[in-house]
Design a protein around this motif. Structure first.
Motif, PDB file in Angstrom:
ATOM      1  N   LEU A   1      32.325  19.047  84.940  1.00 14.08           N
ATOM      2  CA  LEU A   1      31.369  18.385  84.053  1.00 14.08           C
ATOM      3  C   LEU A   1      30.483  17.410  84.829  1.00 14.08           C
ATOM      4  N   ASP A   2      30.328  17.629  86.121  1.00 14.24           N
ATOM      5  CA  ASP A   2      29.508  16.722  86.923  1.00 14.24           C
ATOM      6  C   ASP A   2      28.081  16.667  86.404  1.00 14.24           C
ATOM      7  N   ASN A   3      27.513  15.446  86.415  1.00 18.99           N
ATOM      8  CA  ASN A   3      26.093  15.234  86.107  1.00 18.99           C
ATOM      9  C   ASN A   3      25.697  15.708  84.714  1.00 18.99           C
ATOM     10  N   ASN A   4      26.597  15.639  83.755  1.00 18.42           N
ATOM     11  CA  ASN A   4      26.287  16.056  82.389  1.00 18.42           C
ATOM     12  C   ASN A   4      26.180  14.897  81.412  1.00 18.42           C
ATOM     13  N   ARG A   5      26.235  13.662  81.918  1.00 16.76           N
ATOM     14  CA  ARG A   5      26.093  12.469  81.078  1.00 16.76           C
ATOM     15  C   ARG A   5      27.059  12.482  79.899  1.00 16.76           C
ATOM     16  N   VAL A   6      28.322  12.659  80.211  1.00 18.18           N
ATOM     17  CA  VAL A   6      29.337  12.715  79.164  1.00 18.18           C
ATOM     18  C   VAL A   6      29.458  11.383  78.433  1.00 18.18           C
ATOM     19  N   SER A   7      29.324  10.265  79.144  1.00 15.26           N
ATOM     20  CA  SER A   7      29.366   8.908  78.596  1.00 15.26           C
ATOM     21  C   SER A   7      30.791   8.524  78.198  1.00 15.26           C
ATOM     22  N   ASP A   8      30.967   7.241  77.817  1.00 15.58           N
ATOM     23  CA  ASP A   8      32.291   6.759  77.417  1.00 15.58           C
ATOM     24  C   ASP A   8      32.804   7.459  76.163  1.00 15.58           C
ATOM     25  N   MET A   9      31.913   7.686  75.194  1.00 14.50           N
ATOM     26  CA  MET A   9      32.334   8.354  73.962  1.00 14.50           C
ATOM     27  C   MET A   9      32.798   9.771  74.260  1.00 14.50           C
ATOM     28  N   GLY A  10      32.034  10.491  75.078  1.00 12.74           N
ATOM     29  CA  GLY A  10      32.442  11.843  75.440  1.00 12.74           C
ATOM     30  C   GLY A  10      33.744  11.855  76.218  1.00 12.74           C
ATOM     31  N   THR A  11      33.924  10.849  77.093  1.00 13.03           N
ATOM     32  CA  THR A  11      35.167  10.753  77.853  1.00 13.03           C
ATOM     33  C   THR A  11      36.349  10.514  76.920  1.00 13.03           C
ATOM     34  N   GLN A  12      36.147   9.685  75.893  1.00 14.38           N
ATOM     35  CA  GLN A  12      37.211   9.435  74.919  1.00 14.38           C
ATOM     36  C   GLN A  12      37.618  10.725  74.212  1.00 14.38           C
ATOM     37  N   LEU A  13      36.624  11.497  73.767  1.00 15.92           N
ATOM     38  CA  LEU A  13      36.925  12.751  73.071  1.00 15.92           C
ATOM     39  C   LEU A  13      37.608  13.747  74.003  1.00 15.92           C
ATOM     40  N   LEU A  14      37.140  13.803  75.259  1.00 12.81           N
ATOM     41  CA  LEU A  14      37.739  14.712  76.224  1.00 12.81           C
ATOM     42  C   LEU A  14      39.183  14.331  76.500  1.00 12.81           C
ATOM     43  N   ALA A  15      39.447  13.032  76.683  1.00  9.66           N
ATOM     44  CA  ALA A  15      40.814  12.576  76.948  1.00  9.66           C
ATOM     45  C   ALA A  15      41.734  12.874  75.769  1.00  9.66           C
ATOM     46  N   GLN A  16      41.219  12.696  74.547  1.00 10.77           N
ATOM     47  CA  GLN A  16      42.015  13.012  73.361  1.00 10.77           C
ATOM     48  C   GLN A  16      42.350  14.499  73.310  1.00 10.77           C
ATOM     49  N   ALA A  17      41.365  15.342  73.640  1.00 12.43           N
ATOM     50  CA  ALA A  17      41.592  16.783  73.601  1.00 12.43           C
ATOM     51  C   ALA A  17      42.640  17.201  74.623  1.00 12.43           C
ATOM     52  N   ILE A  18      42.576  16.619  75.823  1.00 11.07           N
ATOM     53  CA  ILE A  18      43.552  16.963  76.857  1.00 11.07           C
ATOM     54  C   ILE A  18      44.941  16.484  76.461  1.00 11.07           C
ATOM     55  N   SER A  19      45.016  15.323  75.825  1.00  8.64           N
ATOM     56  CA  SER A  19      46.319  14.748  75.452  1.00  8.64           C
ATOM     57  C   SER A  19      46.970  15.476  74.297  1.00  8.64           C
ATOM     58  N   THR A  20      46.186  15.952  73.352  1.00 13.26           N
ATOM     59  CA  THR A  20      46.748  16.505  72.115  1.00 13.26           C
ATOM     60  C   THR A  20      46.820  18.021  72.093  1.00 13.26           C
ATOM     61  N   SER A  21      46.120  18.701  72.999  1.00 15.38           N
ATOM     62  CA  SER A  21      46.150  20.162  72.994  1.00 15.38           C
ATOM     63  C   SER A  21      47.115  20.666  74.056  1.00 15.38           C
ATOM     64  N   ASN A  22      47.454  21.916  73.945  1.00 18.57           N
ATOM     65  CA  ASN A  22      48.378  22.533  74.896  1.00 18.57           C
ATOM     66  C   ASN A  22      47.591  23.077  76.082  1.00 18.57           C
ATOM     67  N   THR A  23      46.884  22.178  76.784  1.00 13.01           N
ATOM     68  CA  THR A  23      46.020  22.610  77.868  1.00 13.01           C
ATOM     69  C   THR A  23      46.793  22.727  79.175  1.00 13.01           C
ATOM     70  N   ASN A  24      46.348  23.619  80.031  1.00  9.13           N
ATOM     71  CA  ASN A  24      46.920  23.771  81.361  1.00  9.13           C
ATOM     72  C   ASN A  24      45.934  23.312  82.429  1.00  9.13           C
ATOM     73  N   LEU A  25      45.034  22.424  82.051  1.00 10.29           N
ATOM     74  CA  LEU A  25      43.988  21.966  82.951  1.00 10.29           C
ATOM     75  C   LEU A  25      44.591  21.333  84.198  1.00 10.29           C
ATOM     76  N   ARG A  26      44.127  21.786  85.370  1.00 14.98           N
ATOM     77  CA  ARG A  26      44.662  21.300  86.632  1.00 14.98           C
ATOM     78  C   ARG A  26      43.664  20.439  87.391  1.00 14.98           C
ATOM     79  N   VAL A  27      42.367  20.772  87.283  1.00 10.77           N
ATOM     80  CA  VAL A  27      41.337  20.058  88.041  1.00 10.77           C
ATOM     81  C   VAL A  27      40.240  19.635  87.082  1.00 10.77           C
ATOM     82  N   LEU A  28      39.844  18.365  87.137  1.00  9.36           N
ATOM     83  CA  LEU A  28      38.818  17.837  86.248  1.00  9.36           C
ATOM     84  C   LEU A  28      37.774  17.092  87.076  1.00  9.36           C
TER      85      LEU A  28
END
Length: 367
Positions: free
Chosen positions: A273-300
């Motif tokens: 997600l480099d250079n996509n202007r995610v912002s603090d709000m987007g980061t909050q939503l992304l962190a929530q999704a990673i924490s609550t979903s059954n993701t296998n994400l290895r590299v961010l």
């Protein structure tokens, strides 16, 4: 940070060869064409129009409409009258209340691959798909760009020798369009170049080349199972630093060498997600999704987003419980001292699955 990510560009290498300085993780496959796209029959009224004169041009600007349509249609009509050419014209361009030209056949949505078999030149907006279809058909091409990459494809057509220079729609005149139509109608060298380019494109198989590129670029080392490699790895055993398939795990279970509690899901997933202007709000939503979903994400990758202390706090909370993420790229953000402190505290509480964190260039509040 995107330089090692595999890319496949789906244009013709006969039109734009792969540059010599591009790395092996970048391929140029060729265009994608549906094998049946040029099949079909023509409407009877179009068939009649084609029989009643010389091969026409095709003129159309795709989905672009509302761009000074009346002026453009008048220019097209005058240019056809002065050159003595007939044309199949996209219906979106036709001003019906003034339409009296028997040299023009208005057409709605229709397969370019089929239609272009019945014309001897095309004039369009320079969309990537229309450009591909026209060059594949071996047709000399006029590009009238409106915006974006249409100017690029107009230049590419000119450089290939398959058409004159692009004519921007905003400055198009009857005289410039007459000149371009005259060139593609009479320049025999240009016609041969377009036909040769069409032959080469038709001999390519972009779909097959892209599939081969995809498989060649697969991260097989991260996909193969340790101990026995028939099946892909789907679990990780952190205590032994192994990645194993389900059949391997079953063998280990049956010999009481492993319990299911020792397994965590394993995948090769990476999120850029480099250079996509995610912002603090987007980061909050992304962190929530990673924490609550059954993701296998290895590299961010979250570089260059202007993320501040608030976003760092959300990520730190996620890192405390995440068990799969092992590389986090967080460079060039505005974390401040407190944000970096929060991330450091999170590392102290996580299960050490995270092995690399890049904070290069992140702004601090003090030296």
């Amino acid at each position: 940070m995107m330089r090692n990510v595999p890319h496949t560009y789906c244009w013709s290498p006969s039109l734009i060869p792969k540059p010599a300085d591009w790395n092996s993780n970048i391929d140029v496959s060729g265009y994608f064409f549906h094998p049946q796209a040029s099949n079909g029959t023509l409407p009877q009224d179009l068939h009649t129009f084609l029989k009643n004169g010389d091969r026409p041009l095709y003129i159309g600007f795709g989905s672009i409409d509302g761009h000074d349509r009346e002026r453009l249609f008048k220019i097209i009509c005058h240019a056809l009258e002065r050159t003595g050419r007939r044309a199949i014209v996209c219906r979106k361009l036709v001003i019906t209340e003034n339409y009296e030209h028997t040299s023009i056949f208005p057409i709605g949505d229709f397969s370019h691959d089929l239609l272009f078999k019945y014309v001897d030149g095309i004039c369009h907006h320079g969309g990537a798909g229309t450009t591909a279809a026209g060059l594949r058909a071996g047709l000399p091409t006029i590009v009238i760009p409106f915006f974006g990459d249409q100017y690029f494809w107009g230049d590419v057509v000119q450089q290939s020798g398959a058409g004159p220079g692009p004519l921007p729609a905003a400055t198009l005149t009857t005289e410039t369009l007459v000149s371009a139509i005259t060139i593609i109608s009479n320049d025999q060298v240009m016609k041969r170049v377009a036909q040769d380019l069409g032959n080469r494109i038709r001999n390519e198989n972009g779909c097959q080349a892209a599939v081969e590129s995809f498989h060649r670029q697969l991260p097989l080392q991260r996909m193969r199972s340790d101990l026995e490699g028939t099946y892909p790895a789907c679990f990780r055993i952190p205590n032994y630093n192994l990645q194993v398939s389900w059949p391997v795990a079953q063998v280990l279970f049956s010999h009481a060498l492993l319990t299911q509690d020792e397994l965590i899901p394993w995948a090769t997933q990476e999120l850029y997600l480099d250079n996509n202007r995610v912002s603090d709000m987007g980061t909050q939503l992304l962190a929530q999704a990673i924490s609550t979903s059954n993701t296998n994400l290895r590299v961010l990758y979250l570089g260059s987003h202007g993320i501040t202390y608030e976003g760092a706090y959300r990520l730190a909370e996620m890192l405390k419980t995440n068990r799969t993420l092992n590389r986090l790229y967080f460079f060039e953000n505005n974390l401040g001292d407190h944000g970096i402190q929060l991330l450091a505290q999170a590392l102290a509480h996580c299960d050490r699955s995270l092995s690399h964190m890049d904070l290069n260039g992140s702004t601090l509040e003090s030296d």
